[in-house]
Design a protein around this motif. Sequence first.
Motif, PDB file in Angstrom:
ATOM      1  N   PRO A  31      79.296  47.415  54.434  1.00 37.28           N
ATOM      2  CA  PRO A  31      78.018  48.450  54.201  1.00 37.28           C
ATOM      3  C   PRO A  31      78.889  49.039  53.681  1.00 37.28           C
ATOM      4  O   PRO A  31      79.804  49.618  53.356  1.00 37.28           O
ATOM      5  N   LEU A  32      78.281  49.780  52.753  1.00 38.52           N
ATOM      6  CA  LEU A  32      78.027  51.193  51.521  1.00 38.52           C
ATOM      7  C   LEU A  32      77.718  52.254  52.337  1.00 38.52           C
ATOM      8  O   LEU A  32      77.922  53.110  50.866  1.00 38.52           O
ATOM      9  N   GLY A  33      77.464  52.038  53.182  1.00 37.44           N
ATOM     10  CA  GLY A  33      76.846  53.581  53.457  1.00 37.44           C
ATOM     11  C   GLY A  33      75.268  53.998  54.224  1.00 37.44           C
ATOM     12  O   GLY A  33      74.875  52.521  54.556  1.00 37.44           O
ATOM     13  N   SER A  34      74.803  54.233  55.220  1.00 41.13           N
ATOM     14  CA  SER A  34      73.030  54.031  55.474  1.00 41.13           C
ATOM     15  C   SER A  34      71.884  55.349  55.005  1.00 41.13           C
ATOM     16  O   SER A  34      72.875  56.336  54.908  1.00 41.13           O
ATOM     17  N   GLY A  35      71.598  55.628  54.555  1.00 43.09           N
ATOM     18  CA  GLY A  35      70.393  55.840  54.530  1.00 43.09           C
ATOM     19  C   GLY A  35      68.786  56.554  55.800  1.00 43.09           C
ATOM     20  O   GLY A  35      68.912  55.498  56.709  1.00 43.09           O
ATOM     21  N   GLN A  36      67.966  56.677  54.665  1.00 39.35           N
ATOM     22  CA  GLN A  36      66.369  56.787  55.462  1.00 39.35           C
ATOM     23  C   GLN A  36      66.216  55.228  56.342  1.00 39.35           C
ATOM     24  O   GLN A  36      65.559  55.967  56.986  1.00 39.35           O
ATOM     25  N   PHE A  37      66.307  54.524  55.506  1.00 41.26           N
ATOM     26  CA  PHE A  37      65.887  52.966  56.448  1.00 41.26           C
ATOM     27  C   PHE A  37      66.635  52.353  57.058  1.00 41.26           C
ATOM     28  O   PHE A  37      66.871  51.051  57.331  1.00 41.26           O
ATOM     29  N   VAL A  39      70.908  50.454  57.694  1.00 43.69           N
ATOM     30  CA  VAL A  39      72.240  50.604  56.903  1.00 43.69           C
ATOM     31  C   VAL A  39      72.403  49.848  55.230  1.00 43.69           C
ATOM     32  O   VAL A  39      71.080  49.684  55.082  1.00 43.69           O
ATOM     33  N   VAL A  40      72.922  50.011  54.651  1.00 46.22           N
ATOM     34  CA  VAL A  40      73.351  49.675  53.158  1.00 46.22           C
ATOM     35  C   VAL A  40      73.975  48.677  52.585  1.00 46.22           C
ATOM     36  O   VAL A  40      74.835  49.358  53.265  1.00 46.22           O
ATOM     37  N   ARG A  41      74.486  47.147  52.288  1.00 50.46           N
ATOM     38  CA  ARG A  41      75.002  46.877  52.811  1.00 50.46           C
ATOM     39  C   ARG A  41      75.602  45.975  51.211  1.00 50.46           C
ATOM     40  O   ARG A  41      74.880  45.951  49.588  1.00 50.46           O
ATOM     41  N   VAL A  51      75.039  42.304  44.910  1.00 59.04           N
ATOM     42  CA  VAL A  51      73.350  42.597  44.803  1.00 59.04           C
ATOM     43  C   VAL A  51      73.873  44.391  46.099  1.00 59.04           C
ATOM     44  O   VAL A  51      74.681  44.045  46.605  1.00 59.04           O
ATOM     45  N   ALA A  52      73.309  45.012  46.146  1.00 55.15           N
ATOM     46  CA  ALA A  52      73.006  45.827  47.531  1.00 55.15           C
ATOM     47  C   ALA A  52      71.594  45.429  48.128  1.00 55.15           C
ATOM     48  O   ALA A  52      71.173  45.030  47.842  1.00 55.15           O
ATOM     49  N   VAL A  53      72.126  45.803  50.009  1.00 47.89           N
ATOM     50  CA  VAL A  53      71.058  44.833  50.116  1.00 47.89           C
ATOM     51  C   VAL A  53      70.826  45.271  51.602  1.00 47.89           C
ATOM     52  O   VAL A  53      71.401  46.581  52.229  1.00 47.89           O
ATOM     53  N   ARG A 146      59.155  61.390  43.242  1.00 49.50           N
ATOM     54  CA  ARG A 146      59.029  61.844  44.146  1.00 49.50           C
ATOM     55  C   ARG A 146      60.037  61.647  45.036  1.00 49.50           C
ATOM     56  O   ARG A 146      60.339  62.777  46.260  1.00 49.50           O
ATOM     57  N   ASP A 147      60.789  61.513  44.564  1.00 45.83           N
ATOM     58  CA  ASP A 147      62.615  62.214  45.506  1.00 45.83           C
ATOM     59  C   ASP A 147      63.459  62.084  44.078  1.00 45.83           C
ATOM     60  O   ASP A 147      64.777  61.488  45.027  1.00 45.83           O
ATOM     61  N   LEU A 148      62.966  62.582  43.108  1.00 48.26           N
ATOM     62  CA  LEU A 148      64.115  62.457  42.217  1.00 48.26           C
ATOM     63  C   LEU A 148      65.329  63.594  42.632  1.00 48.26           C
ATOM     64  O   LEU A 148      64.793  64.910  43.128  1.00 48.26           O
ATOM     65  N   GLY A 167      59.768  55.983  44.311  1.00 52.07           N
ATOM     66  CA  GLY A 167      58.538  55.060  44.730  1.00 52.07           C
ATOM     67  C   GLY A 167      58.604  55.247  46.025  1.00 52.07           C
ATOM     68  O   GLY A 167      57.467  54.835  46.496  1.00 52.07           O
ATOM     69  N   LEU A 168      59.677  54.971  46.465  1.00 52.01           N
ATOM     70  CA  LEU A 168      59.977  54.825  48.429  1.00 52.01           C
ATOM     71  C   LEU A 168      59.665  55.599  49.072  1.00 52.01           C
ATOM     72  O   LEU A 168      59.497  54.918  50.751  1.00 52.01           O
ATOM     73  N   SER A 169      59.064  56.743  48.742  1.00 53.14           N
ATOM     74  CA  SER A 169      59.611  57.371  49.786  1.00 53.14           C
ATOM     75  C   SER A 169      58.164  57.584  50.555  1.00 53.14           C
ATOM     76  O   SER A 169      57.939  57.845  51.627  1.00 53.14           O
TER      77      SER A 169
HETATM   78  C1  LIG Z   1      85.160  55.446  44.628  1.00 50.70           C
HETATM   79  N1  LIG Z   1      84.333  55.684  45.570  1.00 50.70           N
HETATM   80  C2  LIG Z   1      84.141  54.708  46.546  1.00 50.70           C
HETATM   81  C3  LIG Z   1      83.322  54.967  47.418  1.00 50.70           C
HETATM   82  N2  LIG Z   1      81.890  54.518  47.412  1.00 50.70           N
HETATM   83  C4  LIG Z   1      82.083  53.301  47.839  1.00 50.70           C
HETATM   84  O1  LIG Z   1      81.631  53.448  49.044  1.00 50.70           O
HETATM   85  C5  LIG Z   1      80.020  52.876  47.153  1.00 50.70           C
HETATM   86  C6  LIG Z   1      80.202  52.304  46.439  1.00 50.70           C
HETATM   87  C7  LIG Z   1      78.939  52.212  46.048  1.00 50.70           C
HETATM   88  C8  LIG Z   1      78.089  52.074  46.757  1.00 50.70           C
HETATM   89  N3  LIG Z   1      76.533  51.562  45.777  1.00 50.70           N
HETATM   90  C9  LIG Z   1      75.299  51.709  46.158  1.00 50.70           C
HETATM   91  N4  LIG Z   1      74.973  52.006  47.455  1.00 50.70           N
HETATM   92  C10 LIG Z   1      73.202  52.094  47.898  1.00 50.70           C
HETATM   93  C11 LIG Z   1      72.860  52.954  48.683  1.00 50.70           C
HETATM   94  C12 LIG Z   1      73.936  53.724  50.569  1.00 50.70           C
HETATM   95  C13 LIG Z   1      73.964  54.189  51.100  1.00 50.70           C
HETATM   96  C14 LIG Z   1      72.545  54.563  51.212  1.00 50.70           C
HETATM   97  C15 LIG Z   1      71.781  54.818  50.282  1.00 50.70           C
HETATM   98  N5  LIG Z   1      70.898  54.765  49.754  1.00 50.70           N
HETATM   99  C16 LIG Z   1      69.617  54.700  51.174  1.00 50.70           C
HETATM  100  O2  LIG Z   1      69.589  53.531  52.106  1.00 50.70           O
HETATM  101  C17 LIG Z   1      67.936  55.766  50.419  1.00 50.70           C
HETATM  102  C18 LIG Z   1      67.902  56.294  49.618  1.00 50.70           C
HETATM  103  C19 LIG Z   1      66.674  56.857  49.391  1.00 50.70           C
HETATM  104  C20 LIG Z   1      65.737  57.063  50.565  1.00 50.70           C
HETATM  105  C21 LIG Z   1      64.113  57.620  50.009  1.00 50.70           C
HETATM  106  C22 LIG Z   1      63.330  56.290  50.483  1.00 50.70           C
HETATM  107  C23 LIG Z   1      64.038  58.900  51.254  1.00 50.70           C
HETATM  108  C24 LIG Z   1      63.949  58.004  48.205  1.00 50.70           C
HETATM  109  C25 LIG Z   1      65.806  55.855  51.484  1.00 50.70           C
HETATM  110  C26 LIG Z   1      66.895  55.226  51.481  1.00 50.70           C
HETATM  111  C27 LIG Z   1      72.053  53.955  48.929  1.00 50.70           C
HETATM  112  C28 LIG Z   1      72.661  52.061  47.304  1.00 50.70           C
HETATM  113  N6  LIG Z   1      72.641  50.696  45.975  1.00 50.70           N
HETATM  114  C29 LIG Z   1      72.215  50.430  45.035  1.00 50.70           C
HETATM  115  C30 LIG Z   1      73.496  49.709  43.649  1.00 50.70           C
HETATM  116  N7  LIG Z   1      73.787  50.443  44.195  1.00 50.70           N
HETATM  117  C31 LIG Z   1      74.244  50.397  45.753  1.00 50.70           C
HETATM  118  C32 LIG Z   1      77.751  52.759  47.653  1.00 50.70           C
HETATM  119  C33 LIG Z   1      78.806  53.283  47.490  1.00 50.70           C
HETATM  120  C34 LIG Z   1      81.609  55.023  45.697  1.00 50.70           C
HETATM  121  C35 LIG Z   1      82.893  55.092  45.111  1.00 50.70           C
END
Ligand SMILES: CN1CCN(C(=O)c2ccc(Nc3nc(-c4cccc(NC(=O)c5ccc(C(C)(C)C)cc5)c4)cn4ccnc34)cc2)CC1
Length: 285
Positions: A31-37, A39-41, A51-53, A146-148, A167-169
């Motif tokens: 997992p890379l974290g979680s956002g509005q939708f 978990v992102v992996r 890739v990011a999923v 829409r959400d820069l 545009g995802l918002s």
């Molecule tokens: C040295 N550091 C160590 C810790 N670290 C990481 O763990 C880390 C490394 C790479 C990451 N990459 C990505 N992370 C994400 C990611 C991770 C968590 C949450 C999100 N965001 C979302 O899920 C999200 C964002 C916005 C929206 C709306 C519609 C509201 C505008 C909806 C959902 C994205 C997306 N990605 C697309 C391409 N690459 C990434 C994310 C985190 C960063 C580097």
Amino acid sequence: PAALTGYAPATLGFSQDKWEISSTELTLMKPLGSGQFGVVRLGKFQGRMLVAVKTMREGSMCEDDFIEEAKTMTKLQHPNLVQLYGVCFKERPIQIVTEYMCNGNMSSYLRSKGRELAEDRSPLVDMCQQVCSGMEYLERSQFIHRDLAARNCLVGEHNIVKVSDFGLSRYVLDDEYTSSTGSKFPIKWASPEVLEFSRFSSKSDIWAFGILMWEVFTLGKTPYPNLNTTDVVRQVTHGKHLDRPQRCPHGVYRIMKQCWEKDPMRRPTFKDLQGQIEDIQEKDY
Ligand SMILES: CN1CCN(C(=O)c2ccc(Nc3nc(-c4cccc(NC(=O)c5ccc(C(C)(C)C)cc5)c4)cn4ccnc34)cc2)CC1
């Protein structure tokens, strides 16, 4: 059926549009974290490409509308936009597959690495220039983000910055996020016409870009640090702006203030801003 008449369609029913990804092509990893939708992996596409999923949490997104729009979004291609590779939508929940950015979102990156970046100001201006370039492409494509915000820009190797989630918002189902009075609405990045009439445009993206520049030159601070929502709305609608951050050159602050013109038509275009930021880069560094 066709197979019996000697003519078998080449894909035998697995017909896939270019932007459709089958879950068999994806391997999900950490997992890379979680956002509005949800978990992102991190993932692997066809066994090799990182890739990011984003896996859509049930009920978080208007999936059918998004799937329709995805065709258009995969056509948006620019070095400073996080590339949408495609969508897995034959099974639910759907999964959105994009290029991977190894250094996460720009807001966290500025807070953690900002000290190094601020030793010499040029990396900060350069990050603004990259976001501006991606946004100029969206402006030219008549596509509104829409959400820069810095949190919705991602960082790769060598301080490469790309605009994400454009545009995802429009597909978020959470009223707390979509309603301008909701607890999750990005008030601090919203222009007066968005706050009052929800009128989004490339000119409201320009306002948000000014706020993003302030985030960059404060190394990831939250705008209007001591104000609550009501105070921010009052300030913004009464034409009161964010102050110049201490490490921000006056020339850069002048650009931010243009983005915060109350009248949207008096704000510059991203094309204008590209030229102004280039002039600053040539002059100062
Ligand atoms: C040295 N550091 C160590 C810790 N670290 C990481 O763990 C880390 C490394 C790479 C990451 N990459 C990505 N992370 C994400 C990611 C991770 C968590 C949450 C999100 N965001 C979302 O899920 C999200 C964002 C916005 C929206 C709306 C519609 C509201 C505008 C909806 C959902 C994205 C997306 N990605 C697309 C391409 N690459 C990434 C994310 C985190 C960063 C580097």
